[in-house]
Structures are given as structure tokens and as C-alpha cells.
Design an enzyme around this catalytic site. Structure first.
Site, PDB file in Angstrom:
ATOM      1  N   ASP A   9     -39.904  93.692 -14.005  1.00 43.26           N
ATOM      2  CA  ASP A   9     -40.175  93.781 -12.607  1.00 43.26           C
ATOM      3  C   ASP A   9     -41.026  95.246 -12.309  1.00 43.26           C
ATOM      4  O   ASP A   9     -41.024  96.219 -13.467  1.00 43.26           O
ATOM      5  CB  ASP A   9     -38.902  94.312 -11.966  1.00 43.26           C
ATOM      6  CG  ASP A   9     -39.087  94.462 -10.381  1.00 43.26           C
ATOM      7  OD1 ASP A   9     -39.736  93.499  -9.704  1.00 43.26           O
ATOM      8  OD2 ASP A   9     -38.550  95.314  -9.802  1.00 43.26           O
ATOM      9  N   CYS A  72     -40.184  89.366 -10.415  1.00 45.79           N
ATOM     10  CA  CYS A  72     -40.888  90.340  -9.525  1.00 45.79           C
ATOM     11  C   CYS A  72     -41.780  89.301  -8.770  1.00 45.79           C
ATOM     12  O   CYS A  72     -42.841  88.716  -9.262  1.00 45.79           O
ATOM     13  CB  CYS A  72     -41.500  91.368 -10.044  1.00 45.79           C
ATOM     14  SG  CYS A  72     -42.771  92.221  -8.938  1.00 45.79           S
ATOM     15  N   GLU A 157     -35.761 102.111  -2.657  1.00 42.23           N
ATOM     16  CA  GLU A 157     -36.184 102.736  -3.970  1.00 42.23           C
ATOM     17  C   GLU A 157     -35.843 104.193  -3.345  1.00 42.23           C
ATOM     18  O   GLU A 157     -35.392 105.034  -4.439  1.00 42.23           O
ATOM     19  CB  GLU A 157     -37.705 102.865  -4.043  1.00 42.23           C
ATOM     20  CG  GLU A 157     -37.905 101.467  -4.679  1.00 42.23           C
ATOM     21  CD  GLU A 157     -38.466 101.487  -6.115  1.00 42.23           C
ATOM     22  OE1 GLU A 157     -38.749 102.253  -6.710  1.00 42.23           O
ATOM     23  OE2 GLU A 157     -38.119 100.359  -6.724  1.00 42.23           O
TER      24      GLU A 157
END
Ligand code: DGL
Length: 273
Positions: A9, A72, A157
């Protein structure tokens, strides 16, 4: 020679897929790589994502992997086809690279009664039109509505998925999706980061809408693939071991990554050399 299954990913998102792989196929070894130093991929050009993903695939091959999963959507959308058709035949004809878009597209239509499907993904995934193209093969009766959610990966994130900023941006993109069609009854989280915000996303969806994540789908599809391809299965080592690599700081990866993976992890650094 046997080696782990590679799972790739741009950063942490693929850990939501690896979690399911480990649960459903615990006998295999897995080697995870997050390209955190160059994440996010979602807003990058086709060429950049292709180039970065190819470098990652080459790294997995150097580690001996015969099977690599691009966990991903952005990399699957922008790099998988080129890698499968242009690179593998001369680079490693006996090795395989698989993505997450096809398995998700094979099943998504079966969840819907209205045949109006919603896809939430990164800008790159949405602009590639990979989902409408794949779904036209596996669910030709369906109409596909897509919404790019460029703020969601940065929120996740940065650990802000529960904060008030997340409320604002979840509502914004859900409203934009349902403005395209109020009849949507099935929504796919077509980015492997989004499961971390699934509860919040569900809370902003109309009550009748089914929210679909990809981990379970990809794990079931991999199990079938390995059954149907014993020549690849034989090359996958089976000691139930996991290894984690990041192109950025391993300490940050361990802290943030364990939130995605649901348990503590130990990570190493690689510069892909
Ligand atoms: N996890 C990636 C995906 O599934 C996107 C994250 C990024 O933008 O790098 O699309």
C-alpha cells in the site's frame, strides 16, 4: 524457493486488508510494505503512481515473493494493468501481481436491489474510472456513482478520524454522492484507509444503505485464487509469519500502523534499494 505473499500500500491502508488475510488465511507468511515516504498516492499522476508501484513490486520480487497483492485502490487503478501487461511478461513471467478492484467489482452488484452503486475513493481512483469499467463487466445492470474524498486519507493519516473535522468532511462527500442519486443502496469504501472511519461514514448514510469494506472480499478472493493456482500456492511459504517494512520512519509506522492492523506490529525501514 518459497517466500511470503507481498502486500503493498502507499502507506497504512493496506493493513486493513492484511488484517483480514491473516484472519482468513493464517497459514501463509506475509510481507507488508508501506511506501509512507511517498504517500499519499491518491492525488498523484498516473505515471508517478505507476512508477512508484513498479519499484515496490520489484522490491517484493527481490525479496523472493512470487505473489504480490496491491492492497491499495489507487495503485490498483493506476499501475496494475501496466504491470500485468507490460512489465511482468519480460520481468518475471512466473510471478503474479493482483489488485483489489476486480474482486470488489465481482461481488458489489449482488448486494444492491436498486442497482445504484456508490463508490467512495481517492481522486486518482475515481478519475481512473476503474470501478465503472470493471463493474460494467460484472454488474452490467448497475449504474455507478463515484465521489472522490480527497480529505479523508489526510484526516485518517493524522489520527483525526474521530474529530469534528472528520464530521464535516464525511458529511460533505456523502451529501455529494447522494445528490448524484438518492437511490444508491450500496456504498463501497474503495480506499483501504477508509475502514478506519467506517463507523462515522455509516452514521452519515441513510439507514437502508449497505456499507461495504474490502478486507473480507479480498481475502475470500485470494483463497479462491490460491486454490485455483496451485503452481503459485506452492511458491508461498506457510509458517504464519508477518513482516512489516516502511519507506519512512519505522517507529511512526509501528504506532500508527497498529491502529490500522488492530494489534502491535514491529516494523523495519527499507529504501527499496
Ligand atoms: N490506501 C489507498 C487506496 O486504497 C490510498 C491512500 C493514498 O492516497 O495514498 O486507494
Amino acid at each position: 524457493m518459497q517466500a511470503p505473499i507481498g502486500v503493498f500500500d502507499s502507506g497504512y491502508g493496506g493493513l486493513t486488508i492484511l488484517k483480514e488475510l491473516k484472519q482468513q488465511l493464517p497459514q501463509y507468511d506475509y510481507l507488508y510494505l508501506g511506501d509512507n515516504a511517498r504517500a499519499p498516492y491518491g492525488t498523484r499522476s498516473f505515471d508517478t503512481v505507476y512508477h512508484y508501484t513498479l519499484e515496490a513490486v520489484e522490491w517484493f520480487f527481490k525479496q523472493g515473493c512470487s505473489l504480490v497483492i496491491l492492497a491499495c485502490n489507487t495503485a490498483s487503478a493506476k499501475a496494475l494493468r501496466n504491470i500485468q501487461q507490460l512489465d511482468l511478461p519480460h520481468m518475471a513471467p512466473d510471478k503474479r501481481v493482483l489488485g483489489v478492484i476486480r474482486p470488489s467489482s465481482e461481488i458489489l452488484g449482488s448486494y444492491s436491489s436498486s442497482h445504484h452503486l456508490g463508490i467512495l475513493g481517492t481522486t486518482g481512483t475515481v478519475q481512473s474510472d476503474s470501478y465503472p469499467i470493471e463493474l460494467s463487466k460484472f454488474a452490467p445492470e448497475a449504474t455507478v456513482f463515484q465521489q472522490a474524498c480527497p480529505m479523508w486519507v489526510p484526516l485518517i493519516e493524522n489520527g483525526q478520524q474521530e474529530g469534528p473535522g472528520a464530521d464535516y468532511f464525511v458529511k460533505l462527500y456523502i451529501d455529494q454522492l447522494f445528490t448524484q442519486s438518492p437511490q444508491i443502496d450500496t456504498v463501497l469504501l474503495a480506499c483501504t484507509h477508509y475502514p478506519l472511519m467506517a463507523k462515522k461514514i455509516q452514521s452519515f448514510l441513510p439507514g437502508n444503505v449497505k456499507l461495504v469494506t474490502q478486507g473480507d472480499i479480498v481475502a475470500k478472493s485470494l483463497a479462491t485464487y490460491l486454490q485455483n493456482h496451485p503452481e503459485i500456492d506452492q511458491k508461498c511459504s506457510k509458517n504464519g509469519q508477518l513482516q512489516f517494512f516502511t519507506t519512512d520512519n519505522p517507529t511512526s509506522f509501528e504506532e500508527q500502523g497498529s491502529l490500522f492492523f488492530g494489534q502491535k506490529i514491529a516494523a523495519n525501514h527499507t529504501d527499496l534499494a
